[in-house]
Design a protein around this motif. Structure first.
Motif, PDB file in Angstrom:
ATOM      1  N   PRO A 145       0.437  -1.113   0.072  1.00  0.00           N
ATOM      2  CA  PRO A 145       0.093   0.096  -0.379  1.00  0.00           C
ATOM      3  C   PRO A 145       1.169   1.297  -0.140  1.00  0.00           C
ATOM      4  N   LEU A 146       0.545   2.051  -0.296  1.00  0.00           N
ATOM      5  CA  LEU A 146       1.533   3.563  -0.427  1.00  0.00           C
ATOM      6  C   LEU A 146       1.008   4.564   1.063  1.00  0.00           C
ATOM      7  N   ARG A 147       2.318   4.631   1.398  1.00  0.00           N
ATOM      8  CA  ARG A 147       2.379   5.312   2.686  1.00  0.00           C
ATOM      9  C   ARG A 147       2.124   6.520   2.432  1.00  0.00           C
ATOM     10  N   ARG A 148       1.873   7.384   1.711  1.00  0.00           N
ATOM     11  CA  ARG A 148       1.110   8.654   1.355  1.00  0.00           C
ATOM     12  C   ARG A 148       0.367   8.991  -0.014  1.00  0.00           C
ATOM     13  N   PRO A 149      -0.413  10.150   0.366  1.00  0.00           N
ATOM     14  CA  PRO A 149      -0.695   9.975  -1.199  1.00  0.00           C
ATOM     15  C   PRO A 149       0.260  10.557  -2.565  1.00  0.00           C
ATOM     16  N   LEU A 150      -0.566   9.655  -3.552  1.00  0.00           N
ATOM     17  CA  LEU A 150       0.253   9.650  -4.861  1.00  0.00           C
ATOM     18  C   LEU A 150       0.428  11.247  -4.717  1.00  0.00           C
ATOM     19  N   THR A 151       1.515  11.751  -5.698  1.00  0.00           N
ATOM     20  CA  THR A 151       1.896  13.701  -5.819  1.00  0.00           C
ATOM     21  C   THR A 151       1.920  13.530  -7.033  1.00  0.00           C
ATOM     22  N   PHE A 152       2.280  14.020  -7.918  1.00  0.00           N
ATOM     23  CA  PHE A 152       2.639  14.050  -9.143  1.00  0.00           C
ATOM     24  C   PHE A 152       3.682  15.210  -9.361  1.00  0.00           C
ATOM     25  N   LEU A 153       4.514  15.537  -9.163  1.00  0.00           N
ATOM     26  CA  LEU A 153       5.319  16.747  -9.753  1.00  0.00           C
ATOM     27  C   LEU A 153       5.234  18.075 -11.175  1.00  0.00           C
ATOM     28  N   GLY A 154       5.036  18.758 -11.185  1.00  0.00           N
ATOM     29  CA  GLY A 154       4.761  19.328 -12.129  1.00  0.00           C
ATOM     30  C   GLY A 154       4.455  19.200 -13.360  1.00  0.00           C
ATOM     31  N   GLY A 155       4.424  19.657 -14.538  1.00  0.00           N
ATOM     32  CA  GLY A 155       4.085  19.432 -15.605  1.00  0.00           C
ATOM     33  C   GLY A 155       4.574  18.148 -16.385  1.00  0.00           C
ATOM     34  N   LEU A 156       4.145  18.214 -17.268  1.00  0.00           N
ATOM     35  CA  LEU A 156       4.068  16.066 -18.343  1.00  0.00           C
ATOM     36  C   LEU A 156       4.870  16.827 -19.745  1.00  0.00           C
ATOM     37  N   ALA A 197      -3.172   0.684 -19.144  1.00  0.00           N
ATOM     38  CA  ALA A 197      -2.457   1.170 -19.888  1.00  0.00           C
ATOM     39  C   ALA A 197      -2.394   2.114 -19.357  1.00  0.00           C
ATOM     40  N   VAL A 198      -3.196   3.232 -20.181  1.00  0.00           N
ATOM     41  CA  VAL A 198      -3.018   4.270 -19.996  1.00  0.00           C
ATOM     42  C   VAL A 198      -2.177   4.935 -17.972  1.00  0.00           C
ATOM     43  N   MET A 199      -3.091   4.080 -17.521  1.00  0.00           N
ATOM     44  CA  MET A 199      -2.412   4.525 -16.081  1.00  0.00           C
ATOM     45  C   MET A 199      -1.033   4.686 -16.363  1.00  0.00           C
ATOM     46  N   ALA A 200      -0.415   3.196 -16.465  1.00  0.00           N
ATOM     47  CA  ALA A 200       0.912   2.438 -16.872  1.00  0.00           C
ATOM     48  C   ALA A 200       1.662   3.892 -17.370  1.00  0.00           C
ATOM     49  N   GLY A 201       0.803   4.254 -18.788  1.00  0.00           N
ATOM     50  CA  GLY A 201       1.563   5.504 -19.352  1.00  0.00           C
ATOM     51  C   GLY A 201       2.104   6.366 -18.621  1.00  0.00           C
ATOM     52  N   LEU A 202       0.441   6.867 -17.746  1.00  0.00           N
ATOM     53  CA  LEU A 202       1.157   7.955 -16.793  1.00  0.00           C
ATOM     54  C   LEU A 202       1.796   7.813 -15.455  1.00  0.00           C
ATOM     55  N   LEU A 203       1.978   6.678 -15.146  1.00  0.00           N
ATOM     56  CA  LEU A 203       2.813   6.475 -14.111  1.00  0.00           C
ATOM     57  C   LEU A 203       4.928   6.735 -14.381  1.00  0.00           C
ATOM     58  N   GLU A 204       4.787   6.075 -15.808  1.00  0.00           N
ATOM     59  CA  GLU A 204       5.680   6.176 -16.700  1.00  0.00           C
ATOM     60  C   GLU A 204       6.191   7.685 -16.875  1.00  0.00           C
ATOM     61  N   ALA A 205       5.550   8.125 -17.494  1.00  0.00           N
ATOM     62  CA  ALA A 205       6.203   9.716 -18.296  1.00  0.00           C
ATOM     63  C   ALA A 205       6.558  11.006 -17.484  1.00  0.00           C
ATOM     64  N   ALA A 206       4.996  11.123 -16.502  1.00  0.00           N
ATOM     65  CA  ALA A 206       5.245  11.763 -15.363  1.00  0.00           C
ATOM     66  C   ALA A 206       6.183  11.214 -14.175  1.00  0.00           C
ATOM     67  N   ALA A 207       7.220  12.345 -13.618  1.00  0.00           N
ATOM     68  CA  ALA A 207       7.965  12.643 -12.272  1.00  0.00           C
ATOM     69  C   ALA A 207       6.821  12.598 -11.058  1.00  0.00           C
ATOM     70  N   HIS A 208       7.242  11.561 -10.211  1.00  0.00           N
ATOM     71  CA  HIS A 208       6.046  11.412  -9.116  1.00  0.00           C
ATOM     72  C   HIS A 208       6.918  11.650  -8.044  1.00  0.00           C
ATOM     73  N   ASP A 209       6.526  11.080  -6.637  1.00  0.00           N
ATOM     74  CA  ASP A 209       7.224  11.246  -5.271  1.00  0.00           C
ATOM     75  C   ASP A 209       7.434   9.465  -5.172  1.00  0.00           C
ATOM     76  N   GLN A 210       6.840   8.549  -5.761  1.00  0.00           N
ATOM     77  CA  GLN A 210       7.305   7.329  -5.243  1.00  0.00           C
ATOM     78  C   GLN A 210       7.053   6.514  -6.972  1.00  0.00           C
ATOM     79  N   GLY A 211       8.411   7.014  -7.435  1.00  0.00           N
ATOM     80  CA  GLY A 211       9.021   6.880  -8.520  1.00  0.00           C
ATOM     81  C   GLY A 211       9.958   4.932  -8.828  1.00  0.00           C
ATOM     82  N   ASP A 212      10.182   4.940  -6.935  1.00  0.00           N
ATOM     83  CA  ASP A 212      10.427   3.820  -6.933  1.00  0.00           C
ATOM     84  C   ASP A 212      10.011   2.493  -6.803  1.00  0.00           C
ATOM     85  N   ALA A 213       8.584   2.802  -6.201  1.00  0.00           N
ATOM     86  CA  ALA A 213       7.613   1.838  -6.207  1.00  0.00           C
ATOM     87  C   ALA A 213       6.818   0.979  -7.132  1.00  0.00           C
ATOM     88  N   ALA A 214       7.247   1.398  -8.037  1.00  0.00           N
ATOM     89  CA  ALA A 214       6.910  -0.180 -10.000  1.00  0.00           C
ATOM     90  C   ALA A 214       8.077  -1.292  -9.065  1.00  0.00           C
TER      91      ALA A 214
END
Length: 333
Positions: A145-156, A197-214
């Motif tokens: 489980p995530l330990r904090r809310p998923l937060t994307f960092l800036g634009g894509l 696939a859209v969600m996977a693409g988003l997590l792959e393309a965008a910087a976020h605070d849980q980049g090592d989670a996957a």
């Protein structure tokens, strides 16, 4: 093809209006209550919203036809990807402040207040993504489980390969809808896989605070994976460290060492965080008769003051505030 037919999702128009109040109300029905104002003397609104729903995401096209201020505050239960087809927009999402344009999409975090100014020629395709679905998808990929809310960092950045692939996928889905052969929103397995696939693409393309989670789950020792699986399957049960260690087939000391080395936490803290996430979801769903005490006790938080403390530290608000928002208290931007 006429100019009208060339507009994305043209066959799924929700409204077109020059009335500011109507535009605000109709857009809010799909997204959330918000402040909407035109900017500049003589600025004439010509708003339109096209919408195609899937199961965990929806495709949208919005054009206000005028320079507009849009201030929804916190989106609460959805992430919003905004892909400009033309024009630009100034974005403030929490402390993040940037400009979006055809080469840079905006990605709005639901737990951070949002304020935007769209230029008069700003035309955008928007992807609404259910917050719980995206965070659950990421948790499933990481095996925890995530330990904090998923937060994307800036634009894509849509010019990088990952961003370009995501944009092509979204626009392909839009084109399929326009052609009358949609892949999503049909209730089938293929549609759900494409949404994933859209969600996977988003997590792959965008910087976020849980980049090592996957990538985290694959490297875990077998005993830690067993312990986590046992915890997640028994969240509503009274669990002691001894119970978890026995299920994992390891000593209590070995289990604690494994969590310290590979999760940077303890087994009992992992249990607490997983229960806190379930409590948060229950408060967000706000079933009739739901109250904070019942939710806290269901998920093993007998000390209500401590529950409120750890909840606020993780989610930035009290359990009662989450419950009130879910009951329709809403917000004003």
């Amino acid at each position: 093809m006429t100019a009208e037919q060339s507009v994305p999702l043209a066959g799924h128009m929700l409204f077109r209006s020059r009335d500011l109040d109507e535009a605000r109300d109709r857009v809010a029905r799909v997204f959330c209550p918000h402040r909407l104002e035109t900017i500049g003397r003589g600025s004439r609104l010509d708003a339109r919203h096209h919408h195609y729903p899937g199961e965990r995401l929806s495709l949208n096209y919005i054009d206000y036809g005028a320079k507009a201020l849009i201030a929804p505050g916190e989106l609460q239960d959805f992430f919003l990807l905004q892909i400009p087809l033309s024009g630009s927009a100034a974005i403030v999402n929490g402390t993040q402040d940037y400009c979006s344009h055809p080469g840079r999409a905006a990605l709005l975090n639901p737990h951070l207040a949002t304020r935007m100014i769209w230029d008069e020629n700003c035309r955008q395709v928007l992807v609404w993504i259910e917050r719980q679905a995206l965070e659950r998808f990421l948790a499933e990929q990481s095996g925890a489980p995530l330990r904090r809310p998923l937060t994307f960092l800036g634009g894509l950045d849509m010019t990088r390969p990952e961003g370009a692939r995501l944009r092509r996928l979204v626009m392909h889905l839009v084109a399929e809808v326009d052609a009358g052969i949609p892949s999503i929103g049909t209730g089938g397995l293929m549609g759900r896989q494409i949404e994933a696939a859209v969600m996977a693409g988003l997590l792959e393309a965008a910087a976020h605070d849980q980049g090592d989670a996957a990538d985290a789950g694959a490297a875990l020792p077998r005993q830690v994976r067993r312990a986590e699986a046992f915890i997640m399957a028994n969240l509503e049960q009274a669990l002691a460290l001894e119970d978890i260690a026995r299920a994992a087939g390891v000593s209590m000391r070995g289990l604690q060492q494994g969590f310290r080395d590979h999760r940077d936490t303890t087994p009992m803290a992992f249990l607490r965080d997983a229960r806190l996430e379930r409590a948060h979801r229950d408060l967000q769903s706000a079933a009739p008769g739901c109250n904070v005490t019942a939710v806290a006790l269901r998920w093993g938080f007998a000390h209500l003051g401590r529950f409120a403390q750890v909840y606020r530290a993780r989610y930035g608000c009290s359990p009662g505030q989450t419950l009130n928002a879910a009951r329709g208290a809403g917000f004003e931007g």
